[in-house]
Design an enzyme around this catalytic site. Structure first.
Site, short mmCIF file in Angstrom:
data_model
loop_
_atom_site.label_atom_id
_atom_site.label_comp_id
_atom_site.label_asym_id
_atom_site.label_seq_id
_atom_site.Cartn_x
_atom_site.Cartn_y
_atom_site.Cartn_z
N ASP A 13 2.45 -1.20 5.39
CA ASP A 13 1.38 -1.37 4.39
C ASP A 13 0.18 -2.19 4.82
OD1 ASP A 13 3.30 -0.05 2.87
OD2 ASP A 13 3.78 -1.78 1.62
N LYS B 64 5.43 5.72 0.93
CA LYS B 64 6.47 5.19 0.05
C LYS B 64 5.87 4.76 -1.28
CE LYS B 64 6.42 0.36 1.67
NZ LYS B 64 5.87 -0.26 0.48
N CYS C 284 7.36 -6.20 0.54
CA CYS C 284 7.79 -5.03 1.33
C CYS C 284 8.37 -5.41 2.68
CB CYS C 284 6.63 -4.05 1.47
SG CYS C 284 6.07 -3.46 -0.16
#
Length: 183
Positions: free
Chosen positions: A10, A87, A120
């Site tokens: 990310d 995701k 995450c």
């Protein structure tokens, strides 16, 4: 013998200046992640880019498909042939092809960089460990943000280091970019 893969989680524009969910020190973290990425590219080792897309942009308008914010930041932009897994959850293994990709490449160890340390990166590292992978987290190639609970603000630096310390207690070896690249 251990076979490594890099997971970059990310590192997306919404986490940078003027993004929807700005972090503390995202540039420094992304530059360090970029150094690790270059090492994996140079050595032709497997690379997995993780890109979060919003499952419900009305609830939290971050990582909305089709926006600049959802795009992977230029400092770690994938090149042709590198896998990008999208995701919708903090755990990069959940409902993605990441697990299959790692198995197909006979990976035994994952090197993790990315954003956010407390969300995450943490979720993915714990999942990777539970799936049997040896985990290394490159601490200075991750970033976090200030959090608030019960009227108290916990500074991003404290959040970041607390989560890294928790991971190092059982789940992962924590390295700096320099330490990782000097081995």
């Amino acid at each position: 013998m251990s076979k490594q893969a890099l997971i970059i989680i990310d590192v997306q524009n919404d986490y940078f200046e003027n993004g929807a969910l700005e972090l503390v020190n995202p540039i420094e973290a992304s530059l360090n992640a970029g150094k690790v990425l270059e090492y994996f590219r140079k050595n032709s080792l497997p690379i997995a880019h993780i890109q979060h897309t919003s499952a419900n942009p009305e609830a939290l308008p971050v990582f909305v498909e089709g926006t600049h914010g959802v795009e992977i930041h230029e400092n770690v932009k994938p090149i042709a042939g590198e896998n990008v897994f999208q995701k919708n959850y903090p755990n990069s293994f959940r409902e993605t092809g990441l697990g299959e990709y790692l198995k197909e490449n006979d990976i035994t160890e994952v090197v993790i960089t990315g954003m956010m340390t407390h969300m995450c990166v943490d979720a993915t590292t714990r999942a990777a460990f539970d799936f049997g992978y040896k985990c290394k987290v490159i601490g200075d190639a991750c970033a976090s943000r200030d959090l608030e609970i019960n009227g108290k603000t916990i500074r991003a630096n404290d959040v970041h280091h607390a989560f890294l310390a928790a991971l190092e207690f059982f789940y992962a070896e924590i390295k700096s970019t320099e330490e990782f690249l000097s081995v």
